[in-house]
Scaffold this motif. Structure first.
Motif, PDB file in Angstrom:
ATOM      1  N   SER A  41     -15.244 -61.830  32.703  1.00 18.92           N
ATOM      2  CA  SER A  41     -15.626 -63.328  33.609  1.00 18.92           C
ATOM      3  C   SER A  41     -16.584 -64.227  32.523  1.00 18.92           C
ATOM      4  N   ARG A  42     -16.711 -64.173  31.099  1.00 19.12           N
ATOM      5  CA  ARG A  42     -17.717 -64.828  30.429  1.00 19.12           C
ATOM      6  C   ARG A  42     -17.336 -65.440  29.432  1.00 19.12           C
ATOM      7  N   THR A  43     -17.519 -66.095  28.786  1.00 22.38           N
ATOM      8  CA  THR A  43     -17.679 -66.796  27.090  1.00 22.38           C
ATOM      9  C   THR A  43     -18.947 -66.125  26.464  1.00 22.38           C
ATOM     10  N   VAL A  44     -18.907 -65.717  25.329  1.00 27.58           N
ATOM     11  CA  VAL A  44     -19.684 -65.763  24.925  1.00 27.58           C
ATOM     12  C   VAL A  44     -20.329 -66.494  24.364  1.00 27.58           C
ATOM     13  N   GLY A  45     -19.464 -67.362  23.140  1.00 29.55           N
ATOM     14  CA  GLY A  45     -20.249 -68.170  22.736  1.00 29.55           C
ATOM     15  C   GLY A  45     -18.914 -69.030  22.684  1.00 29.55           C
ATOM     16  N   ARG A  46     -18.572 -70.447  21.452  1.00 30.16           N
ATOM     17  CA  ARG A  46     -17.975 -70.976  21.153  1.00 30.16           C
ATOM     18  C   ARG A  46     -17.641 -71.635  19.816  1.00 30.16           C
ATOM     19  N   TYR A  47     -16.822 -71.051  19.249  1.00 29.17           N
ATOM     20  CA  TYR A  47     -16.799 -71.759  17.645  1.00 29.17           C
ATOM     21  C   TYR A  47     -16.205 -72.668  17.818  1.00 29.17           C
ATOM     22  N   PHE A  48     -17.247 -74.134  17.172  1.00 28.45           N
ATOM     23  CA  PHE A  48     -16.245 -75.451  16.741  1.00 28.45           C
ATOM     24  C   PHE A  48     -15.543 -75.393  15.755  1.00 28.45           C
ATOM     25  N   SER A  49     -13.716 -75.695  15.267  1.00 33.97           N
ATOM     26  CA  SER A  49     -13.515 -75.730  14.218  1.00 33.97           C
ATOM     27  C   SER A  49     -12.961 -76.968  14.255  1.00 33.97           C
ATOM     28  N   ILE A  50     -13.879 -77.367  12.577  1.00 35.23           N
ATOM     29  CA  ILE A  50     -12.835 -78.318  11.509  1.00 35.23           C
ATOM     30  C   ILE A  50     -12.040 -78.332  11.783  1.00 35.23           C
ATOM     31  N   LYS A  51     -11.257 -77.515  11.667  1.00 40.44           N
ATOM     32  CA  LYS A  51      -9.391 -76.821  11.178  1.00 40.44           C
ATOM     33  C   LYS A  51      -8.457 -77.615  12.738  1.00 40.44           C
ATOM     34  N   ASN A  52      -9.229 -77.135  14.091  1.00 41.23           N
ATOM     35  CA  ASN A  52      -8.632 -77.766  14.907  1.00 41.23           C
ATOM     36  C   ASN A  52      -9.318 -79.052  15.548  1.00 41.23           C
ATOM     37  N   GLY A  53     -10.025 -79.187  14.974  1.00 46.83           N
ATOM     38  CA  GLY A  53     -10.537 -80.487  15.370  1.00 46.83           C
ATOM     39  C   GLY A  53     -11.667 -80.633  17.057  1.00 46.83           C
ATOM     40  N   GLY A  54     -12.128 -79.176  17.413  1.00 48.08           N
ATOM     41  CA  GLY A  54     -12.229 -78.885  18.661  1.00 48.08           C
ATOM     42  C   GLY A  54     -13.093 -77.085  19.019  1.00 48.08           C
ATOM     43  N   GLY A  55     -13.564 -76.298  19.692  1.00 45.63           N
ATOM     44  CA  GLY A  55     -14.256 -75.960  19.949  1.00 45.63           C
ATOM     45  C   GLY A  55     -13.155 -74.373  20.448  1.00 45.63           C
ATOM     46  N   GLN A  56     -14.205 -72.829  19.941  1.00 44.89           N
ATOM     47  CA  GLN A  56     -12.599 -71.847  20.569  1.00 44.89           C
ATOM     48  C   GLN A  56     -13.528 -71.080  20.688  1.00 44.89           C
ATOM     49  N   PRO A  57     -12.959 -69.749  22.268  1.00 41.60           N
ATOM     50  CA  PRO A  57     -14.372 -69.991  22.633  1.00 41.60           C
ATOM     51  C   PRO A  57     -14.150 -67.918  22.082  1.00 41.60           C
TER      52      PRO A  57
END
Length: 238
Positions: A41-57
């Motif tokens: 039920s929870r996301t621990v965090g988000r990683y901002f990817s330069i390669k993707n141009g956005g965050g990934q949980p």
């Protein structure tokens, strides 16, 4: 919370295989399919990817640390965490599996990635059977399947190099630097130290590493990041 109307279901016939009712389920908005659906039920965090141009949980430290690998790996064009759920029936039993990540590789192929802190097939044979069947189905769909344990993800000297590289992913890369690198590498790879000493700019080390994340160049981290690490130009697709 994910609602049924948020999900797009794609039926995939696999005639001649032992699998029936194979489906891929994805969110209509393209977001992660599993987080928040009640299982975890929870996301621990988000990683901002330069390669993707956005965050990934991410939901675990091994997942985060393997995102570092995907971010700096020149063979990976893009990646998404938990992008779909695979459902199927086999021998009268229903199964479903959500990959931790799917990478799109430079040759256009897709790599399904399962990440575990530790993995012991004998400890949970039912889960092992599910992974084996998912691997087989993805293989029939032309996708590779890899299981990554913490010991693989954190193996040295690679991880220290990968950790440093992703830390510099936001470093500035100037047009002058990019032009210089392309001209210097057009005849073949050069050692990292040679490129760094010739690169214009205030922070050449950081800029070279950032160009690797941006897939201008490829750095071979298999022996860590050393003065002799080979640096190659990534050819643009025609």
């Amino acid at each position: 919370m994910t609602r049924p109307e948020d999900i797009r279901t794609i039926s995939i016939p696999l005639p001649g295989s032992r699998f029936a009712d194979v489906e891929v389920r994805r969110r209509q908005d393209g977001r992660n399919v599993r987080l928040g659906n009640g299982r975890r039920s929870r996301t621990v965090g988000r990683y901002f990817s330069i390669k993707n141009g956005g965050g990934q949980p991410w939901e675990s430290r091994p997942e985060l640390f393997d995102l570092y690998h995907a971010e700096v790996d020149g063979a990976v064009v893009s990646f998404r965490t938990q992008p779909e759920t695979l459902a199927w029936r086999c021998e009268g039993r229903a199964w479903q599996y959500t990959p931790d990540r799917i990478d799109v590789l430079e040759d256009g192929s897709h790599r399904v990635v399962e990440i575990k802190d530790e993995y012991d097939a004998e400890r949970d044979p039912t889960y092992a059977t599910k992974l084996d069947q998912a691997r087989e189905i993805y293989g029939l769909l032309g996708r590779t399947f890899t299981l990554r344990a913490s010991a693989d993800i954190l193996a040295e000297p690679v991880f220290s190099a990968v950790e440093e590289a992703q830390a510099y992913r936001r470093a500035v890369v100037t047009t002058q630097q990019a032009v210089h690198v392309r001209e210097r590498l057009e005849k073949g790879p050069v050692p990292f130290i040679d490129l760094m000493e010739s690169l214009p700019g205030v922070h050449p080390r950081e800029s070279i590493i950032a160009m690797g994340v941006r897939r201008i160049i490829r750095l071979d981290y298999s022996a860590g990041l050393t003065p002799e690490t080979p640096v190659r130009l990534i050819e643009s697709p025609n």
